[in-house]
Design a protein around this motif. Structure first.
Motif, PDB file in Angstrom:
ATOM      1  N   PRO A  43      27.256  24.026  13.139  1.00 57.81           N
ATOM      2  CA  PRO A  43      25.927  24.295  13.687  1.00 57.81           C
ATOM      3  C   PRO A  43      25.018  23.082  13.526  1.00 57.81           C
ATOM      4  O   PRO A  43      24.989  22.442  12.493  1.00 57.81           O
ATOM      5  N   VAL A  44      24.296  22.754  14.587  1.00 54.88           N
ATOM      6  CA  VAL A  44      23.388  21.629  14.542  1.00 54.88           C
ATOM      7  C   VAL A  44      21.989  22.099  14.898  1.00 54.88           C
ATOM      8  O   VAL A  44      21.820  23.095  15.587  1.00 54.88           O
ATOM      9  N   ARG A  45      21.000  21.367  14.390  1.00 50.51           N
ATOM     10  CA  ARG A  45      19.605  21.731  14.675  1.00 50.51           C
ATOM     11  C   ARG A  45      19.169  21.017  15.953  1.00 50.51           C
ATOM     12  O   ARG A  45      18.544  19.978  15.916  1.00 50.51           O
ATOM     13  N   ALA A  46      19.577  21.573  17.076  1.00 53.76           N
ATOM     14  CA  ALA A  46      19.248  20.950  18.349  1.00 53.76           C
ATOM     15  C   ALA A  46      18.950  22.020  19.376  1.00 53.76           C
ATOM     16  O   ALA A  46      19.461  23.135  19.300  1.00 53.76           O
ATOM     17  N   ILE A 131      20.178  10.709  17.769  1.00 53.91           N
ATOM     18  CA  ILE A 131      21.547  11.140  17.462  1.00 53.91           C
ATOM     19  C   ILE A 131      21.608  11.771  16.073  1.00 53.91           C
ATOM     20  O   ILE A 131      22.292  12.783  15.865  1.00 53.91           O
ATOM     21  N   GLN A 132      20.890  11.199  15.112  1.00 57.84           N
ATOM     22  CA  GLN A 132      20.873  11.781  13.772  1.00 57.84           C
ATOM     23  C   GLN A 132      20.344  13.207  13.799  1.00 57.84           C
ATOM     24  O   GLN A 132      20.915  14.112  13.172  1.00 57.84           O
ATOM     25  N   VAL A 133      19.253  13.421  14.531  1.00 60.77           N
ATOM     26  CA  VAL A 133      18.653  14.749  14.600  1.00 60.77           C
ATOM     27  C   VAL A 133      19.530  15.705  15.397  1.00 60.77           C
ATOM     28  O   VAL A 133      19.731  16.863  15.009  1.00 60.77           O
ATOM     29  N   GLU A 134      20.059  15.234  16.510  1.00 59.31           N
ATOM     30  CA  GLU A 134      20.828  16.109  17.400  1.00 59.31           C
ATOM     31  C   GLU A 134      22.157  16.543  16.799  1.00 59.31           C
ATOM     32  O   GLU A 134      22.540  17.704  16.890  1.00 59.31           O
ATOM     33  N   ASN A 212       8.665  14.546  16.397  1.00 58.30           N
ATOM     34  CA  ASN A 212       8.358  14.064  15.050  1.00 58.30           C
ATOM     35  C   ASN A 212       9.618  13.895  14.211  1.00 58.30           C
ATOM     36  O   ASN A 212       9.722  12.969  13.393  1.00 58.30           O
ATOM     37  N   ALA A 213      10.587  14.797  14.404  1.00 54.86           N
ATOM     38  CA  ALA A 213      11.852  14.684  13.672  1.00 54.86           C
ATOM     39  C   ALA A 213      12.609  13.426  14.095  1.00 54.86           C
ATOM     40  O   ALA A 213      13.190  12.722  13.266  1.00 54.86           O
ATOM     41  N   ALA A 217      13.512  10.239  11.729  1.00 53.82           N
ATOM     42  CA  ALA A 217      14.904   9.808  11.560  1.00 53.82           C
ATOM     43  C   ALA A 217      15.078   8.357  11.993  1.00 53.82           C
ATOM     44  O   ALA A 217      15.883   7.618  11.397  1.00 53.82           O
ATOM     45  N   ALA A 218      14.342   7.938  13.007  1.00 56.32           N
ATOM     46  CA  ALA A 218      14.470   6.564  13.501  1.00 56.32           C
ATOM     47  C   ALA A 218      14.103   5.538  12.437  1.00 56.32           C
ATOM     48  O   ALA A 218      14.597   4.399  12.474  1.00 56.32           O
TER      49      ALA A 218
END
Length: 226
Positions: A43-46, A131-134, A212-213, A217-218
């Motif tokens: 599961p990913v937070r996307a 990509i980190q967030v997705e 913002n996320a 992450a960037a």
């Protein structure tokens, strides 16, 4: 701003996820692939891009951008630019090592991100944050709404501007190509407004949590040569 945590899935949802993981692992074994269970259907937070009507000219332009199969080989106008790229590559490889322990896999991923972001006219640092967030840099991540791979591409894009083969969205280069072309499209629609474009990418246009996320992450991928 810290992104709010997603609620824990219910037991039936966990059971269904485990069952799908087992089925995918079985398929991977039968086809000789070496996927790890942790990288499958995690599961990913996307969110997910929303399918919207596209003008024929826009659809053709996006399809052409996807179909161009030029190899991800960066070309440099001078030695200093090449050295800057190599410094960036070395620094990013060190930062990404924990998430991608295999050196060759890590380097190929970073080379492709560099190439595809520049091809699409995007900020490489921002795309690394996205990509980190997705997907948390998981190649085979699948969201609850069916978005796939590193940049969490919704399957409908394969039909709208690709060849219709959804399975290709797990290919590293295909996924990054789709993601960068789609993000460029959204930036153009939002007249360069990254906040709105990122929200559109996530299917949450106008809300602050996702942009913002990504911005937060960037910061992990900032480098003077980026």
């Amino acid at each position: 701003m810290k992104r709010p945590e997603s609620p824990l899935p219910s037991e039936p949802a966990l059971d269904e996820t485990r069952a799908m993981n087992r089925r995918l692992c079985l398929l991977a074994g039968l086809s000789g692939l070496t996927w790890s269970a942790s990288s499958l259907l995690t599961p990913v937070r996307a969110g997910g891009q929303l399918e919207e009507p596209l003008a024929d000219s826009v659809r053709s332009a996006l399809a052409s951008a996807i179909a161009n199969s030029a190899p991800p080989e960066p070309v440099f106008s001078n030695t200093e630019r090449r050295l800057a790229y190599l410094r960036w590559l070395g620094a990013m490889s060190d930062r990404l090592q924990r998430r991608k322990p295999d050196f060759q896999t890590r380097i190929e991923f970073l080379q492709t991100v560099w190439y595809e972001t520049r091809r699409a006219g995007l900020d490489t640092t921002m795309v690394m944050g996205l990509i980190q967030v997705e997907s948390a840099f998981r190649k085979f991540a699948i969201s609850r709404v069916g978005a796939r791979g590193y940049m969490q591409i919704m399957p409908f894009w394969s039909r709208v501007i690709g060849d219709g083969e959804v399975g290709k969205l797990f290919d590293m280069r295909v996924n990054l190509r789709f993601g960068c072309v789609i993000l460029r499209h959204y930036l153009d629609r939002e007249r360069g407004d990254t906040f709105m474009a990122l929200g559109r990418y996530n299917g949450s246009r106008g809300r602050a949590e996702y942009p913002n996320a990504v911005y937060a992450a960037a910061r992990n991928w900032i480098h003077p040569d980026a």
